[in-house]
Write a protein that holds these residues in place. Sequence first.
Motif, PDB file in Angstrom:
ATOM      1  N   ILE A   1       0.888  -1.343  -0.214  1.00  0.00           N
ATOM      2  CA  ILE A   1      -0.134   0.119  -0.010  1.00  0.00           C
ATOM      3  C   ILE A   1       0.748   1.355   0.025  1.00  0.00           C
ATOM      4  N   PHE A   2       1.882   1.315   0.768  1.00  0.00           N
ATOM      5  CA  PHE A   2       2.823   2.495   0.943  1.00  0.00           C
ATOM      6  C   PHE A   2       3.505   2.639  -0.529  1.00  0.00           C
ATOM      7  N   PHE A   3       4.105   1.704  -1.141  1.00  0.00           N
ATOM      8  CA  PHE A   3       4.575   1.919  -2.683  1.00  0.00           C
ATOM      9  C   PHE A   3       3.697   2.337  -3.589  1.00  0.00           C
ATOM     10  N   LEU A   4       2.448   1.874  -3.537  1.00  0.00           N
ATOM     11  CA  LEU A   4       1.494   2.237  -4.480  1.00  0.00           C
ATOM     12  C   LEU A   4       1.169   3.777  -4.187  1.00  0.00           C
ATOM     13  N   LEU A   5       1.036   4.057  -3.070  1.00  0.00           N
ATOM     14  CA  LEU A   5       0.689   5.480  -2.605  1.00  0.00           C
ATOM     15  C   LEU A   5       1.925   6.204  -3.217  1.00  0.00           C
ATOM     16  N   GLU A   6       3.083   5.805  -2.857  1.00  0.00           N
ATOM     17  CA  GLU A   6       4.461   6.466  -3.208  1.00  0.00           C
ATOM     18  C   GLU A   6       4.205   6.928  -4.700  1.00  0.00           C
ATOM     19  N   ILE A   7       4.068   5.627  -5.415  1.00  0.00           N
ATOM     20  CA  ILE A   7       4.101   5.836  -7.017  1.00  0.00           C
ATOM     21  C   ILE A   7       3.089   6.691  -7.604  1.00  0.00           C
ATOM     22  N   MET A   8       1.818   6.796  -6.984  1.00  0.00           N
ATOM     23  CA  MET A   8       0.888   7.593  -7.475  1.00  0.00           C
ATOM     24  C   MET A   8       1.232   8.995  -7.059  1.00  0.00           C
ATOM     25  N   ILE A   9       2.018   9.445  -5.814  1.00  0.00           N
ATOM     26  CA  ILE A   9       2.437  10.902  -5.617  1.00  0.00           C
ATOM     27  C   ILE A   9       3.526  11.124  -6.670  1.00  0.00           C
ATOM     28  N   VAL A  10       4.363  10.268  -6.778  1.00  0.00           N
ATOM     29  CA  VAL A  10       5.621  10.740  -7.775  1.00  0.00           C
ATOM     30  C   VAL A  10       5.101  10.862  -9.230  1.00  0.00           C
ATOM     31  N   SER A  11       3.932  10.113  -9.491  1.00  0.00           N
ATOM     32  CA  SER A  11       3.663  10.355 -10.777  1.00  0.00           C
ATOM     33  C   SER A  11       2.476  11.287 -11.079  1.00  0.00           C
ATOM     34  N   ASN A  12       2.104  11.932  -9.909  1.00  0.00           N
ATOM     35  CA  ASN A  12       1.110  13.011  -9.782  1.00  0.00           C
ATOM     36  C   ASN A  12      -0.325  12.528 -10.371  1.00  0.00           C
ATOM     37  N   ASN A  13      -0.616  11.276  -9.940  1.00  0.00           N
ATOM     38  CA  ASN A  13      -1.746  10.919 -10.233  1.00  0.00           C
ATOM     39  C   ASN A  13      -3.162  11.592  -9.904  1.00  0.00           C
ATOM     40  N   SER A  14      -3.694  11.633 -10.819  1.00  0.00           N
ATOM     41  CA  SER A  14      -4.856  12.484 -10.721  1.00  0.00           C
ATOM     42  C   SER A  14      -6.022  12.308  -9.515  1.00  0.00           C
ATOM     43  N   PHE A  15      -6.070  10.923  -9.175  1.00  0.00           N
ATOM     44  CA  PHE A  15      -6.913  10.731  -7.976  1.00  0.00           C
ATOM     45  C   PHE A  15      -6.273  11.152  -6.735  1.00  0.00           C
ATOM     46  N   ILE A  16      -4.826  11.198  -6.612  1.00  0.00           N
ATOM     47  CA  ILE A  16      -4.286  11.542  -5.347  1.00  0.00           C
ATOM     48  C   ILE A  16      -4.439  12.975  -5.344  1.00  0.00           C
ATOM     49  N   LEU A  17      -4.324  13.972  -6.586  1.00  0.00           N
ATOM     50  CA  LEU A  17      -4.214  15.202  -6.635  1.00  0.00           C
ATOM     51  C   LEU A  17      -5.695  15.682  -6.250  1.00  0.00           C
ATOM     52  N   GLY A  18      -6.942  14.895  -6.555  1.00  0.00           N
ATOM     53  CA  GLY A  18      -8.120  15.297  -6.491  1.00  0.00           C
ATOM     54  C   GLY A  18      -8.465  15.028  -4.918  1.00  0.00           C
ATOM     55  N   PHE A  19      -7.972  14.034  -4.364  1.00  0.00           N
ATOM     56  CA  PHE A  19      -8.133  13.795  -2.963  1.00  0.00           C
ATOM     57  C   PHE A  19      -7.493  14.651  -2.138  1.00  0.00           C
ATOM     58  N   ASP A  20      -6.167  15.226  -2.276  1.00  0.00           N
ATOM     59  CA  ASP A  20      -5.599  16.071  -1.630  1.00  0.00           C
ATOM     60  C   ASP A  20      -6.126  17.652  -1.652  1.00  0.00           C
ATOM     61  N   HIS A  21      -6.603  17.879  -2.953  1.00  0.00           N
ATOM     62  CA  HIS A  21      -7.182  19.238  -2.989  1.00  0.00           C
ATOM     63  C   HIS A  21      -8.541  19.167  -2.291  1.00  0.00           C
ATOM     64  N   SER A  22      -9.494  18.265  -2.202  1.00  0.00           N
ATOM     65  CA  SER A  22     -10.638  18.119  -1.599  1.00  0.00           C
ATOM     66  C   SER A  22     -10.627  18.331  -0.178  1.00  0.00           C
TER      67      SER A  22
END
Length: 231
Positions: free
Chosen positions: A32-53
Amino acid sequence: MCTFIFLIQRSFILIFKPNNHRKWLSLIYVVIFFLLEIMIVSNNSFILGFDHSIQNILGSMVSPTNTKLFSTITFLGSPIMDVIYLLLIMFILFKRGKKDSSLWIGFILISGNVIAFLVKMTVRRQRPLGKIIPASGYSFPSGHVFGTTLVILALIFLVLPTIKKVSTRKTITGLLIIWLIIVAISRVYLRGHFPSDVIGSALLAGTWWECCELLYLRYYDSIAHLIDHKD
């Protein structure tokens, strides 16, 4: 030096009981941690949307009173305070004759900070814009949440078991988890971190704790085998 370490280990008792679920739990945390890290590094749209909300929700709560409150909380959950808490726990355990647990916490403290620093320098995520209080360095992971998680894990697994009353242990455990959540919220509120930063930090701390338990059990078994063979 090796003889000294051997003599120390020989006086240890087993801190953690072997658990077949520990390996799977460690694996789940790591994945789970490495999946999250990969999503953060790649500027995943889901993570960006989650953070902004989440940032928008907390941004609507900004006020002088809340800022003062969360600034106090973030200080109490700061890395330097977490080090003080862990050193205090080490001292108490040492005075009570639990030298093994005390040294274990010291190992977790040093190695954990090294791991968190390496991850931070690898990801190099910039902090959010519009910080309410000054914050330097990179954003992922959060040192506040990482250290607070280690403190809470140390209390839950090494200190609370000494309390005989189950209801008291459960109450304190609940309060400690609430404290972790509050510290995490304070970091996002103050714009020191993104929500995904604090989630990743708790995951990283949990991952490292579980991995170190596995390393401890593996090392303990090896030392016990050597002792038995020598005897």
